[in-house]
Design a protein around this motif. Structure first.
Motif: not given
Length: 267
Positions: A75-79, A91-100, A130-132
């Motif tokens: 995940p990127v940033g705070e939930p 936790s719910h996020y606005e964005s995430f990183m994967f493979n750059g 993202q879960g536990s």
């Protein structure tokens, strides 16, 4: 959940990716909704240890001095919000990183499907959680290709353009690592002239598929609930703002192409 799509890693041609660049090839671990098979081997002490099977791209095979990269989505940033409680807390996020690559809510993406004979699945990212256990999961709102959208009476709809996708309100949760890369999807009313592929590459959507009732509607048909209709209108406006206004064309009804409008009741 209706018609869950089954995802895995496959090799696809550039035609299936529809003119969108792929990220650099790396060695990744893809968590599936179905667990992969495990295998055991002896370590240097003669003890059995568990190993997870991983697919190694051809470009990284037999390269002795190469260090493979194993990357998980993060995940990127705070939930932006939380849901559920206890061990099931998410936790719910606005964005995430994967493979750059950074992926954000409302991005259109392609997913690896199950089986090498199938084309990639396309969807819009509607939720990132993202879960536990630390796994990142995305909720995808799916597009359907004409050849995979079933009719109520049997069969499939005709393909009028190789770029064509049907929009739907069908959603599923998918491991973030199942994403291939981003893609471009344009939304055009049927009375608009389609732009040339070379000028505006990407998929095109002019129809909405009801995966439950197995019906097809024109993108401009006002037959959906207010929230769904607003969702479609916003997507059309975003496309027109991105590429500009398009000439009108005279609409010609194609027999057995779309479902007749039903007055009153909305989908």
């Amino acid at each position: 959940m209706v018609n869950r799509r089954r995802l895995t890693r496959v090799t696809v041609s550039s035609d299936d990716e529809d003119e969108t660049p792929r990220p650099p090839c790396t060695r990744k671990r893809l968590r599936l909704l179905e667990e992969e098979e495990d295998e055991y081997s002896n370590n240097e002490n003669g003890e059995k240890q568990l190993q997870i099977k991983e697919e190694v791209p051809k470009s990284s095979q037999r390269v002795e001095d190469a260090t493979p990269i194993v990357e998980d989505a993060t995940p990127v940033g705070e939930p932006i919000r939380f849901s559920r409680k206890g061990k099931g807390k998410r936790s719910h996020y606005e964005s995430f990183m994967f493979n750059g690559i950074q992926y954000t809510l409302e991005d259109s993406v392609l997913f690896f499907p199950e089986g090498g004979s199938k084309k990639p699945y396309a969807a819009i990212i509607k939720d990132i959680t993202q879960g536990s256990n630390g796994h990142v999961v995305v909720t995808g709102q799916w597009f359907y290709r004409p050849e995979e959208a079933k009719k109520k009476g049997g069969g499939n709809w005709k393909l009028h353009d190789t770029r064509e996708l049907f929009y739907s309100f069908h959603r599923d949760e998918v491991p973030a690592e199942a994403i291939m890369h981003k893609c471009v999807v344009h939304f055009f009313p049927t009375h608009k002239q389609l732009p040339k592929r070379k000028d505006h590459p990407g998929f095109i959507v002019q129809k909405v598929y009801d995966n439950v009732g197995k019906k097809l509607w024109r993108l401009g048909d006002k037959v959906h609930e207010d929230a769904k209709q607003q969702e479609i209108d916003v997507l059309i406006q975003k496309t027109l703002q991105r590429i500009g206004e398009l000439p009108h064309v005279e609409f010609v009804e194609i027999a057995d192409d779309v479902h007749d409008q039903v007055k009153g009741k909305k989908a």
